[in-house]
Design an enzyme around this catalytic site. Sequence first.
Site, PDB file in Angstrom:
ATOM      1  N   TYR A  22       0.844  -1.202   0.000  1.00 58.72           N
ATOM      2  CA  TYR A  22       0.000   0.000   0.000  1.00 58.72           C
ATOM      3  C   TYR A  22       0.876   1.247   0.000  1.00 58.72           C
ATOM      4  O   TYR A  22       0.605   2.228  -0.686  1.00 58.72           O
ATOM      5  CB  TYR A  22      -0.895  -0.006   1.246  1.00 58.72           C
ATOM      6  CG  TYR A  22      -1.989   1.033   1.200  1.00 58.72           C
ATOM      7  CD1 TYR A  22      -3.251   0.719   0.713  1.00 58.72           C
ATOM      8  CD2 TYR A  22      -1.755   2.340   1.636  1.00 58.72           C
ATOM      9  CE1 TYR A  22      -4.256   1.676   0.659  1.00 58.72           C
ATOM     10  CE2 TYR A  22      -2.747   3.299   1.583  1.00 58.72           C
ATOM     11  CZ  TYR A  22      -3.997   2.965   1.098  1.00 58.72           C
ATOM     12  OH  TYR A  22      -4.987   3.917   1.043  1.00 58.72           O
TER      13      TYR A  22
ATOM     14  N   PHE B 292      -9.455  18.606 -25.102  1.00 56.62           N
ATOM     15  CA  PHE B 292      -9.822  17.196 -25.147  1.00 56.62           C
ATOM     16  C   PHE B 292     -11.095  17.074 -24.306  1.00 56.62           C
ATOM     17  O   PHE B 292     -11.300  17.846 -23.369  1.00 56.62           O
ATOM     18  CB  PHE B 292      -8.700  16.287 -24.632  1.00 56.62           C
ATOM     19  CG  PHE B 292      -9.109  14.844 -24.703  1.00 56.62           C
ATOM     20  CD1 PHE B 292      -9.299  14.239 -25.935  1.00 56.62           C
ATOM     21  CD2 PHE B 292      -9.376  14.112 -23.555  1.00 56.62           C
ATOM     22  CE1 PHE B 292      -9.758  12.923 -26.026  1.00 56.62           C
ATOM     23  CE2 PHE B 292      -9.820  12.795 -23.641  1.00 56.62           C
ATOM     24  CZ  PHE B 292     -10.006  12.210 -24.875  1.00 56.62           C
ATOM     25  N   THR B 293     -11.951  16.106 -24.649  1.00 54.82           N
ATOM     26  CA  THR B 293     -13.277  16.013 -24.015  1.00 54.82           C
ATOM     27  C   THR B 293     -13.202  16.073 -22.480  1.00 54.82           C
ATOM     28  O   THR B 293     -13.886  16.889 -21.846  1.00 54.82           O
ATOM     29  CB  THR B 293     -13.975  14.702 -24.428  1.00 54.82           C
ATOM     30  OG1 THR B 293     -13.070  13.619 -24.230  1.00 54.82           O
ATOM     31  CG2 THR B 293     -14.410  14.739 -25.881  1.00 54.82           C
TER      32      THR B 293
ATOM     33  N   ASP C 124      -0.045  18.401 -21.572  1.00 53.93           N
ATOM     34  CA  ASP C 124      -0.728  17.105 -21.610  1.00 53.93           C
ATOM     35  C   ASP C 124       0.127  16.208 -22.505  1.00 53.93           C
ATOM     36  O   ASP C 124       0.147  16.354 -23.731  1.00 53.93           O
ATOM     37  CB  ASP C 124      -2.147  17.259 -22.165  1.00 53.93           C
ATOM     38  CG  ASP C 124      -2.900  15.928 -22.257  1.00 53.93           C
ATOM     39  OD1 ASP C 124      -2.235  14.859 -22.241  1.00 53.93           O
ATOM     40  OD2 ASP C 124      -4.139  15.943 -22.364  1.00 53.93           O
TER      41      ASP C 124
ATOM     42  N   LYS D 133      -1.970   5.637 -22.767  1.00 52.83           N
ATOM     43  CA  LYS D 133      -1.428   5.966 -24.080  1.00 52.83           C
ATOM     44  C   LYS D 133       0.093   6.049 -24.008  1.00 52.83           C
ATOM     45  O   LYS D 133       0.798   5.285 -24.654  1.00 52.83           O
ATOM     46  CB  LYS D 133      -1.977   7.316 -24.553  1.00 52.83           C
ATOM     47  CG  LYS D 133      -3.446   7.264 -24.915  1.00 52.83           C
ATOM     48  CD  LYS D 133      -3.961   8.642 -25.294  1.00 52.83           C
ATOM     49  CE  LYS D 133      -5.425   8.586 -25.629  1.00 52.83           C
ATOM     50  NZ  LYS D 133      -5.713   8.532 -27.043  1.00 52.83           N
TER      51      LYS D 133
ATOM     52  N   ARG E 223     -15.701  11.529 -33.697  1.00 52.07           N
ATOM     53  CA  ARG E 223     -15.058  12.698 -33.104  1.00 52.07           C
ATOM     54  C   ARG E 223     -15.633  13.930 -33.796  1.00 52.07           C
ATOM     55  O   ARG E 223     -15.039  14.505 -34.694  1.00 52.07           O
ATOM     56  CB  ARG E 223     -13.533  12.644 -33.244  1.00 52.07           C
ATOM     57  CG  ARG E 223     -12.871  11.492 -32.539  1.00 52.07           C
ATOM     58  CD  ARG E 223     -12.538  11.666 -31.058  1.00 52.07           C
ATOM     59  NE  ARG E 223     -13.621  11.670 -30.116  1.00 52.07           N
ATOM     60  CZ  ARG E 223     -13.450  11.452 -28.797  1.00 52.07           C
ATOM     61  NH1 ARG E 223     -12.266  11.184 -28.287  1.00 52.07           N
ATOM     62  NH2 ARG E 223     -14.459  11.489 -27.972  1.00 52.07           N
TER      63      ARG E 223
ATOM     64  N   PHE F  92     -21.267  11.304 -25.386  1.00 51.43           N
ATOM     65  CA  PHE F  92     -20.822  10.366 -26.426  1.00 51.43           C
ATOM     66  C   PHE F  92     -20.537   8.965 -25.883  1.00 51.43           C
ATOM     67  O   PHE F  92     -20.570   7.999 -26.629  1.00 51.43           O
ATOM     68  CB  PHE F  92     -19.582  10.909 -27.160  1.00 51.43           C
ATOM     69  CG  PHE F  92     -18.385  11.121 -26.269  1.00 51.43           C
ATOM     70  CD1 PHE F  92     -18.225  12.329 -25.585  1.00 51.43           C
ATOM     71  CD2 PHE F  92     -17.428  10.139 -26.110  1.00 51.43           C
ATOM     72  CE1 PHE F  92     -17.130  12.531 -24.758  1.00 51.43           C
ATOM     73  CE2 PHE F  92     -16.326  10.334 -25.290  1.00 51.43           C
ATOM     74  CZ  PHE F  92     -16.179  11.540 -24.606  1.00 51.43           C
TER      75      PHE F  92
HETATM   76  N1  F0G Z   1      -5.575  13.795 -22.720  1.00 46.69           N
HETATM   77  C1  F0G Z   1      -5.529  13.300 -23.962  1.00 46.69           C
HETATM   78  C2  F0G Z   1      -4.788  14.039 -25.021  1.00 46.69           C
HETATM   79  C3  F0G Z   1      -6.167  12.091 -24.262  1.00 46.69           C
HETATM   80  O1  F0G Z   1      -6.118  11.607 -25.493  1.00 46.69           O
HETATM   81  C4  F0G Z   1      -6.866  11.407 -23.233  1.00 46.69           C
HETATM   82  C5  F0G Z   1      -7.585  10.177 -23.514  1.00 46.69           C
HETATM   83  C6  F0G Z   1      -6.876  11.967 -21.949  1.00 46.69           C
HETATM   84  C7  F0G Z   1      -6.218  13.159 -21.733  1.00 46.69           C
HETATM   85  C8  F0G Z   1      -7.598  11.298 -20.816  1.00 46.69           C
HETATM   86  O2  F0G Z   1      -6.897  10.178 -20.415  1.00 46.69           O
HETATM   87  O3  F0G Z   1      -8.470   8.274 -20.880  1.00 46.69           O
HETATM   88  O4  F0G Z   1      -6.502   7.993 -19.358  1.00 46.69           O
HETATM   89  O5  F0G Z   1      -8.447   9.334 -18.657  1.00 46.69           O
HETATM   90  N2  F0G Z   1      -7.932   9.794 -24.664  1.00 46.69           N
HETATM   91  C9  F0G Z   1      -8.632   8.559 -24.985  1.00 46.69           C
HETATM   92  C10 F0G Z   1      -8.932   8.483 -26.458  1.00 46.69           C
HETATM   93  C11 F0G Z   1      -9.807   8.271 -24.137  1.00 46.69           C
HETATM   94  O6  F0G Z   1      -9.603   7.523 -26.862  1.00 46.69           O
HETATM   95  O7  F0G Z   1      -8.484   9.307 -27.245  1.00 46.69           O
HETATM   96  P1  F0G Z   1      -7.620   8.870 -19.799  1.00 46.69           P
END
Ligand code: F0G
Length: 489
Positions: free
Chosen positions: A87, A139-140, A230, A273, A396, A462
Amino acid sequence: MDSLSQNSSAVKFYSGENIPLELHKVRIVQKLHLVPIERRLEALYEGGFNTFQLNTTDVFLDMLTDSGTNAMSDKQLSAMMIADDAYAGSQSFIRLQKAVDDVLGKKYLLPVHQGRAAEHILGVAYVKKGSMVPMNYHFTTALAHITECGGQISELLYPEAYKIDSDHPFKGNMNIEALEECIQKHGKDNIPYIRMEASTNLIGGQPFSVQNMRDVRAIADKYGIRLVLDASLLGENAYLVKQREAEFQDKSMAEILLTFTGMADIIYFSARKLSSSRGGGICTNDIKVYKELEALVPLFEGFLTYGGISIREVEAMAVGLYETLDETMISQSPSFIKYLVEEAKKLGIPMITPPGVLGAHVDAMSFCSHIPQTQYPAGALAAAFFLISGVRGMERGSVSNQRDENGNETYADMELLRLAVPRRVFTLSQVKYVIDRLKWLYDNREMIGGLKFYYEPSVLRFFMGKLEPTSDWPQKLVAKFRADFGDSL
Ligand code: F0G
């Protein structure tokens, strides 16, 4: 010999054919399911014409995302076996800290369960009502966390970024003049940080240059504002810098990455990623920042030496971070994307160019020019392409947008079907199948119709939203497929 380029596109074929070569061997395989088109039609209705709602048993090539789906290396898998499960005080975390310091040049690391958890923590710590966060593009989840905390964003790209067909090498560059105007308009005290996203995810995976980040850094210094990077897709962004920015063509991946990260006050990333694993992190060399964020990690994520990530994945992250420095690995996805984009373009299919990272992006606004944005052309194209191929891409476009504060639709700058190419997962014949089916659909594009929501969640709609076709266009497409392909799968 060491100076010879070690990437997937560097091997020349005697035949003159220009194809990327896999520089890895496949040692574990997973069976795929190519079910008949009639079953795929049922699956679409079951899943509300939303590719997030499909089951993998109905999916042939899963090009939804590269998030958590990149192939792991033998070294990553073996490292998972020596995980020090604890832990607190885990040695696996110490190894990860060292990898972050070596690869990203940051001493202090806060582990979080994935990228959006980092966005949550940064939002809670720094964003408040009235805050403005300038960025190259949203980003979303980054946008959702900022607005949840009462803030707003400004997207500051150059006009070239919104051109579908372009040969600009760095469409992800921040517009420097617009950044300065934004700071002057909103006042530096209302700007908690400037956010740079490596390879703008939502508009075609387009990179920014080192020079651009230097210019952003200079503005950040001038006004005393923090710069947040990021880095979720930083590896591929750095690879494209090596390909496209003259000053860096002879530099190693390690040097390019450190040049980028050295300019950021705070870096956060999705390890799903960046390091082909799971998890995420926030890192910095600024002890003040570390202290400001430290208490939030045990509150939202888990203790400071695991942050909600399984310790096995912590080991995989550490190894995966070092592997981003390996050009044979990091070049694979961009090389396959380049092949896919260029071959599709030769067939007249409208694609985002230049080819970027993460995936190939089809321009649905032009592919389905007969479908108005109110009927979600990118969502319709994603559904239609899955129907006729079993290939699952991701919308997208406007479905991925959120409504404004008055509940009105906000239409996306681009309507794209993203076909993700996770690292070292697909073979070239599979990519050729994608191109073949895209061409068939393009030749039959007039048959694709629109979609409308019948279930629309208010946040990140989405993911869970459900839609239905505006007519019986899917049935007609199935009939045309059968007429053309007979009993082919
Ligand atoms: N920033 C970027 C540029 C991303 O592409 C993503 C995730 C995140 C932040 C968030 O990270 O998913 O680990 O919480 N992109 C995924 C995609 C979901 O399908 O493009 P996460």
